[in-house]
Design a protein around this motif. Structure first.
Motif, PDB file in Angstrom:
ATOM      1  N   TRP A 172      54.512  47.753  28.407  1.00  0.00           N
ATOM      2  CA  TRP A 172      54.413  46.317  28.229  1.00  0.00           C
ATOM      3  C   TRP A 172      53.058  45.822  28.734  1.00  0.00           C
ATOM      4  CZ3 TRP A 172      53.930  43.012  32.507  1.00  0.00           C
ATOM      5  CH2 TRP A 172      54.184  43.612  33.755  1.00  0.00           C
ATOM      6  N   ALA A 173      52.649  44.686  28.221  1.00  0.00           N
ATOM      7  CA  ALA A 173      51.414  44.029  28.636  1.00  0.00           C
ATOM      8  C   ALA A 173      51.689  42.538  28.762  1.00  0.00           C
ATOM      9  CB  ALA A 173      50.292  44.288  27.631  1.00  0.00           C
ATOM     10  N   ALA A 174      50.914  41.883  29.612  1.00  0.00           N
ATOM     11  CA  ALA A 174      51.083  40.444  29.820  1.00  0.00           C
ATOM     12  C   ALA A 174      49.731  39.823  30.121  1.00  0.00           C
ATOM     13  CB  ALA A 174      52.059  40.174  30.961  1.00  0.00           C
ATOM     14  N   SER A 175      49.609  38.540  29.846  1.00  0.00           N
ATOM     15  CA  SER A 175      48.365  37.839  30.138  1.00  0.00           C
ATOM     16  C   SER A 175      48.646  36.371  30.390  1.00  0.00           C
ATOM     17  CB  SER A 175      47.365  37.986  28.977  1.00  0.00           C
ATOM     18  OG  SER A 175      47.854  37.343  27.818  1.00  0.00           O
ATOM     19  N   MET A 176      47.733  35.731  31.094  1.00  0.00           N
ATOM     20  CA  MET A 176      47.795  34.294  31.324  1.00  0.00           C
ATOM     21  C   MET A 176      46.364  33.787  31.429  1.00  0.00           C
ATOM     22  SD  MET A 176      49.481  31.480  31.717  1.00  0.00           S
ATOM     23  CE  MET A 176      51.172  31.845  32.190  1.00  0.00           C
ATOM     24  N   GLY A 177      46.031  32.782  30.616  1.00  0.00           N
ATOM     25  CA  GLY A 177      44.685  32.231  30.628  1.00  0.00           C
ATOM     26  C   GLY A 177      44.692  30.727  30.809  1.00  0.00           C
ATOM     27  N   PHE A 178      43.675  30.232  31.510  1.00  0.00           N
ATOM     28  CA  PHE A 178      43.524  28.794  31.749  1.00  0.00           C
ATOM     29  C   PHE A 178      42.091  28.384  31.399  1.00  0.00           C
ATOM     30  CE2 PHE A 178      46.511  30.514  34.823  1.00  0.00           C
ATOM     31  CZ  PHE A 178      47.609  29.684  34.692  1.00  0.00           C
ATOM     32  N   GLY A 186      45.185  39.658  33.081  1.00  0.00           N
ATOM     33  CA  GLY A 186      45.733  40.544  32.065  1.00  0.00           C
ATOM     34  C   GLY A 186      46.314  41.804  32.679  1.00  0.00           C
ATOM     35  N   ARG A 187      47.450  42.227  32.161  1.00  0.00           N
ATOM     36  CA  ARG A 187      48.061  43.502  32.554  1.00  0.00           C
ATOM     37  C   ARG A 187      48.162  44.352  31.290  1.00  0.00           C
ATOM     38  NH1 ARG A 187      52.045  47.686  31.834  1.00  0.00           N
ATOM     39  NH2 ARG A 187      52.700  48.396  33.905  1.00  0.00           N
ATOM     40  N   SER A 188      47.601  45.576  31.333  1.00  0.00           N
ATOM     41  CA  SER A 188      47.583  46.417  30.155  1.00  0.00           C
ATOM     42  C   SER A 188      47.830  47.868  30.562  1.00  0.00           C
ATOM     43  CB  SER A 188      46.246  46.268  29.418  1.00  0.00           C
ATOM     44  OG  SER A 188      46.314  46.880  28.147  1.00  0.00           O
ATOM     45  N   TYR A 189      47.687  48.781  29.602  1.00  0.00           N
ATOM     46  CA  TYR A 189      47.985  50.196  29.850  1.00  0.00           C
ATOM     47  C   TYR A 189      47.087  51.062  28.974  1.00  0.00           C
ATOM     48  CZ  TYR A 189      50.694  49.309  25.612  1.00  0.00           C
ATOM     49  OH  TYR A 189      51.077  48.937  24.347  1.00  0.00           O
ATOM     50  N   ARG A 190      46.868  52.305  29.429  1.00  0.00           N
ATOM     51  CA  ARG A 190      46.147  53.304  28.632  1.00  0.00           C
ATOM     52  C   ARG A 190      47.030  54.523  28.460  1.00  0.00           C
ATOM     53  NH1 ARG A 190      43.002  57.984  28.438  1.00  0.00           N
ATOM     54  NH2 ARG A 190      43.255  58.513  30.639  1.00  0.00           N
ATOM     55  N   THR A 191      47.239  54.928  27.214  1.00  0.00           N
ATOM     56  CA  THR A 191      48.046  56.116  26.955  1.00  0.00           C
ATOM     57  C   THR A 191      47.162  57.357  27.016  1.00  0.00           C
ATOM     58  OG1 THR A 191      47.724  55.783  24.573  1.00  0.00           O
ATOM     59  CG2 THR A 191      49.743  54.905  25.554  1.00  0.00           C
ATOM     60  N   PRO A 192      47.663  58.487  27.509  1.00  0.00           N
ATOM     61  CA  PRO A 192      46.864  59.718  27.592  1.00  0.00           C
ATOM     62  C   PRO A 192      46.346  60.135  26.218  1.00  0.00           C
ATOM     63  CG  PRO A 192      48.910  59.934  28.836  1.00  0.00           C
ATOM     64  CD  PRO A 192      49.019  58.653  28.065  1.00  0.00           C
ATOM     65  N   ASN A 193      45.137  60.690  26.192  1.00  0.00           N
ATOM     66  CA  ASN A 193      44.565  61.104  24.921  1.00  0.00           C
ATOM     67  C   ASN A 193      44.956  62.545  24.584  1.00  0.00           C
ATOM     68  OD1 ASN A 193      42.741  62.910  26.209  1.00  0.00           O
ATOM     69  ND2 ASN A 193      41.228  61.285  26.461  1.00  0.00           N
TER      70      ASN A 193
END
Length: 718
Positions: A448-454, A469-476
C-alpha cells in the motif's frame, strides 16, 4: 569545506549579468515564463501554481539551449540528480538524493518505460531521445499513490509533442561532435547524428507525426588502444579496447492523434535499435597452418538491443465524468554475438548469437474524476495493471539456476492496483490533497501507499507546500533470482525478499515577483527527508566451507536535503542559480561487519545564464554544475578483519556552453557549443582510515573530456 575558483566563477558571472540586465532597456521578447502547465501527479492539467506538488519543469526551450540529444545530456545540470555512467556497459543511469535508479521512476506520457530489470527503473538515459519532447516534469519524493511501486525518490515524466502551431512542421538536423580530442568523420571517431521529424495537422481533428534519429557514437579510447591495437613496446601498460564503448543507435517514432470536443485519442509507437561493440583487452596468439605465421586475436562481443513501445491513450467524458485511460505494450530484447576477431586481417570467425536478456510488459492504467460538480472539490479513482515477463540466459553469467537444466531463467511478475486521490480547496488560498493506493501482488504480500499534500497561498506571490508520501520498492530480477556460483564466488538471489518501504516529507516556500519594468523573479527554498526500511543488501549467510553471500532485507537509509533555487528573466536575459546540501545515513549489517550510521554531507551548486541578441538573432547559453565531495561507507574486503571504512569521491564541476544563431526568418539554426569545458575524465575515489589517512585510491571514469559540437537544423513551417 574548500571551494575553488571553478566554483565561484559562475557566481560572479551570474551577479554581473543580473546587474547588466537591470540596465538593459531594449524592447525584446521574453523567451521564458515562470509559470507552466503541468500534468504529472495532477487530476487534470493545471498551472504549476495550482499544483499541490512541487513540480520542476524542463521546457523544450531549455533542452534546445543545452543542445541535448538524450536525457543524460540534460539531467546532468540539475540539483539533487547525478548521472552514473557505466562505460563498460555503454549505459548511463540516474540517481536522485543518493538513491540509485531503482528508486526513481522514468515515464513517457505517464507510462513507465521498460528496462533490463522491469518497468520504469534502471533506465539507460542514453536510450531516450528528445526530438519530440514538449517538456520534462520532475517531482521529488515518494509518489507511490499516483505512480505505484519503485517511485520512492521521485519521478521523471517526459511529455511528448501532440500538436503543432502550423499546418506542416518539418525539422532536419545534422550534428557533428568530438569525443574528447578524438574526432574524424572518416576514421570511426567522434559522434555523428542525423535526425528528421515531420508533423502535420491534417485538419482540426487529426494530427500525425513521424520521426527518425541516428546517433553514431564511435567510442572513447582514452588510455586504451582501440579496436586495431595489438601491443605498444613504448607503453606496455596500454591495453586494447575503449574507455567508453562504441555504439550506434536508431530511434524511430510515429504518433496519430484525434481530437474533437472533449475527446482525445492518440496512439504512439516507438522503435529503438542499438548496437554496442565490446573489444576485449585480452589478446591471444594463434599459430597458422604454415607453422610460421602468428595472428593475434581477441574474443569480442556485440550487443544488439531492440525496444518496441506501443501506447494507446483516450481522454474524454462519459456520464458526466472525466476519464483518462492508457494501454501500453512494451518489449525489450538484447542479443549477444560472440566471435573471434583477428586484428591484423580484420576478419571474424566462430560467430554465435544468442538472446541475452528479454523483458516484456503489458501495462494499463486509467482514472475517472469530476465526481462532484462543485468548484474546489474533485475526486479521482484509478487503476493500474502490470504484467511483466523477464528472461535472462546463461550467457549473462549471473542467472545460472542450479534447479534448471538449460541454465536459462524466466519469471513473471504481476500487480493489480487501485488508487484514489482528492483535491479539496478549503479556501481560495488553502488546498489539500490526500491519496491512497492498494496493490495486489502476485509475488509478494499486498502493498500500500499513501500521501497527503497541502498548498497555501500567502499573498504577494508567496506559495507554501507541504507533502508526505509513503511508498514501496519491489525487489528486482537480480535480487530475486541471481545464482552465481563457481570456485571463487557464491552469490545467490533470494526469492523470499520482501519489498522495501519508504517515507518522504517535503516542504517548500516560493516567492514570485513581477515588476512593471518587466523583471520576473522566482525564489524557492525547500527541505525534504526520506527514510527507507528493509533495504536490500548483500550479506554473508555462511562462512564455511566458503563465504556465501545472499540478498536480504537488512539495511536502513535516511536522507535530509535543503535546497534553494533563484530564477530571473528580464528582457533578453535569463539566469538561474541553485544550491543544495544533503546528509545521507546508511545502516548496513553484512553478517561480518556493521557500518556507521552517521550522516555524511554532500553539497551541489548549479547556475545557468542565457542572453538573447535580437539584432543578430543569436542566443548565448552557459551551464555549470558543481558536485561536492561525496562520502560513503564501503566494506574493505578483508576476510580476516572485515570492517566498513569511509570512501571519499572527490568534487568535480561540469560546464557546458553554446551559441545558437538563426537565419532566414528562423528557418535555419546553427548551434556551436562545448560540453564538459572543465575537461573532466577521471575523478578520484579514496578510502580513508580514521577519516584522515588515505589507505588507497582508484580513478572513476566520469566523462570523456572536453568535447565540441556543431549542430545544423533546418525548420520548414507552413
Amino acid at each position: 569545506m574548500q571551494i575553488n575558483v571553478r566554483v565561484l566563477l559562475p557566481v560572479f558571472l551570474i551577479a554581473t549579468f543580473v546587474v547588466s540586465a537591470q540596465q538593459t532597456a531594449n524592447d525584446s521578447v521574453i523567451f521564458a515564463k515562470l509559470d507552466e502547465v503541468v500534468v504529472t501527479g495532477q487530476i487534470e492539467p493545471q498551472s504549476i501554481k495550482k499544483s499541490v506538488f512541487n513540480v520542476k519543469v524542463i521546457t523544450a526551450a531549455d533542452i534546445k539551449r543545452q543542445a541535448g540529444n538524450n536525457l543524460a545530456d540534460v539531467l546532468n545540470q540539475y540539483l539533487n540528480i547525478n548521472i552514473q555512467p557505466q562505460s563498460g556497459e555503454g549505459r548511463s543511469t540516474v540517481s536522485m538524493f543518493g538513491l540509485d535508479s531503482q528508486y526513481l521512476k522514468v515515464l513517457v506520457d505517464n507510462v513507465p518505460l521498460v528496462s533490463d530489470t522491469g518497468l520504469g527503473n534502471n533506465i539507460d538515459l542514453t536510450q531516450i531521445n528528445l526530438d519530440d519532447v514538449q517538456q520534462i516534469e520532475i517531482i521529488e519524493g515518494a509518489m507511490g499513490v499516483t505512480h505505484g511501486a519503485n517511485a520512492l525518490s521521485g519521478i521523471i515524466n517526459i511529455i511528448t509533442k501532440k500538436s503543432t502551431k502550423n499546418k506542416w512542421e518539418i525539422t532536419a538536423t545534422v550534428q557533428e561532435e568530438t569525443i574528447g580530442e578524438e574526432y574524424s568523420p572518416l576514421y570511426d571517431e567522434g559522434r555523428h547524428i542525423q535526425a528528421l521529424r515531420v508533423a502535420h495537422s491534417i485538419n482540426d481533428n487529426w494530427f500525425v507525426a513521424v520521426g527518425a534519429n541516428r546517433n553514431d557514437f564511435e567510442g572513447y579510447k582514452g588510455e586504451f588502444g582501440g579496436k586495431e591495437f595489438t601491443n605498444n613496446p613504448n607503453n606496455p601498460e596500454q591495453e586494447r579496447g575503449y574507455s567508453w564503448l562504441p555504439k550506434e543507435q536508431y530511434f524511430t517514432n510515429a504518433l496519430v492523434r484525434y481530437q474533437k470536443g472533449s475527446t482525445r485519442l492518440f496512439y504512439k509507437f516507438d522503435y529503438f535499435n542499438e548496437n554496442i561493440d565490446f573489444y576485449n583487452s585480452v589478446t591471444h596468439e594463434e599459430l597458422q597452418d604454415d607453422n610460421i605465421t602468428k595472428l593475434i586475436y581477441a574474443d569480442d562481443r556485440r550487443y544488439f538491443t531492440e525496444k518496441f513501445y506501443n501506447h494507446l491513450n483516450a481522454v474524454g467524458k462519459v456520464f458526466g465524468l472525466d476519464y483518462n485511460a492508457s494501454v501500453s505494450y512494451q518489449k525489450q530484447q538484447r542479443d549477444a554475438e560472440d566471435f573471434k576477431y583477428y586484428i591484423q586481417t580484420d576478419t571474424e570467425l566462430n560467430n554465435t548469437e544468442e538472446t541475452y536478456q528479454e523483458t516484456e510488459v503489458l501495462y494499463a492504467t486509467g482514472t475517472v474524476s469530476n465526481f462532484f460538480k462543485k468548484e474546489g472539490l474533485d475526486l479521482q479513482v484509478g487503476y493500474e495493471l502490470v504484467n511483466t515477463s523477464g528472461y535472462s540466459s546463461a550467457l549473462s553469467g549471473i542467472f545460472n539456476d542450479e534447479n534448471q537444466d538449460d541454465n536459462d531463467h524466466e519469471k513473471r511478475l504481476e500487480n493489480y492496483d487501485v488508487f484514489t486521490a482528492a483535491e479539496i480547496s478549503v479556501t481560495d488560498k488553502f488546498s489539500v490533497r490526500p491519496g491512497v493506493r492498494y496493490s495486489f501482488q502476485s509475488k509478494f504480500d499486498d502493498q500500500w501507499a499513501a500521501s497527503m499534500g497541502f498548498r497555501y497561498l500567502l499573498g504577494k506571490g508567496l506559495e507554501t507546500r507541504l507533502s508526505y508520501g509513503r511508498s514501496y520498492r519491489t525487489p528486482n530480477y537480480d535480487e530475486l533470482y541471481t545464482y552465481f556460483v563457481d570456485s571463487n564466488h557464491n552469490l545467490q538471489g533470494n526469492p523470499d525478499l520482501v519489498p522495501e518501504s519508504g517515507h518522504s516529507v517535503e516542504t517548500s516556500i516560493k516567492k514570485q515577483t513581477f515588476l512593471d519594468s518587466g523583471l520576473q523573479l522566482s525564489n524557492t527554498l525547500s527541505a525534504s527527508f526520506i527514510s527507507i526500511d528493509d533495504r536490500i543488501e548483500q550479506a554473508v549467510v555462511a562462512t564455511t566451507p566458503s563465504l556465501r553471500y545472499r540478498y536480504i532485507n537488512i539495511s536502513r537509509y535516511k536522507m535530509w536535503n535543503i535546497a534553494t533555487t533563484h530564477r530571473m528573466v528580464y528582457n533578453n536575459w535569463q539566469a538561474k542559480l541553485g544550491a543544495s546540501i544533503m546528509g545521507i545515513s546508511r545502516a548496513i549489517n553484512t553478517g561480518l561487519a556493521t557500518s556507521d550510521d552517521k550522516y555524511l554531507i554532500n553539497y551541489q551548486f548549479n547556475a545557468n545564464i542565457g542572453y538573447n541578441i535580437p539584432k543578430w538573432n543569436t542566443l548565448l547559453s552557459l551551464y555549470y554544475k558543481h558536485n561536492g565531495e561525496q562520502q560513503q561507507y564501503v566494506q574493505d574486503g578483508s576476510l580476516t578483519n572485515p570492517k566498513f571504512v569511509l570512501s571519499e569521491i572527490e568534487s568535480f564541476g561540469l560546464m557546458d556552453a553554446s551559441v545558437r544563431k538563426s537565419f532566414f526568418k528562423n528557418q535555419f539554426d546553427v548551434t556551436l557549443g562545448a560540453r564538459n569545458l572543465l575537461d573532466v575524465v577521471n575523478i578520484q575515489s579514496s578510502v580513508a582510515s580514521g577519516g584522515t589517512h588515505t589507505t588507497g585510491s582508484t580513478n572513476m571514469l566520469m566523462g570523456y573530456g572536453r568535447s565540441y559540437f556543431l549542430k545544423l537544423t533546418y525548420n520548414l513551417n507552413f
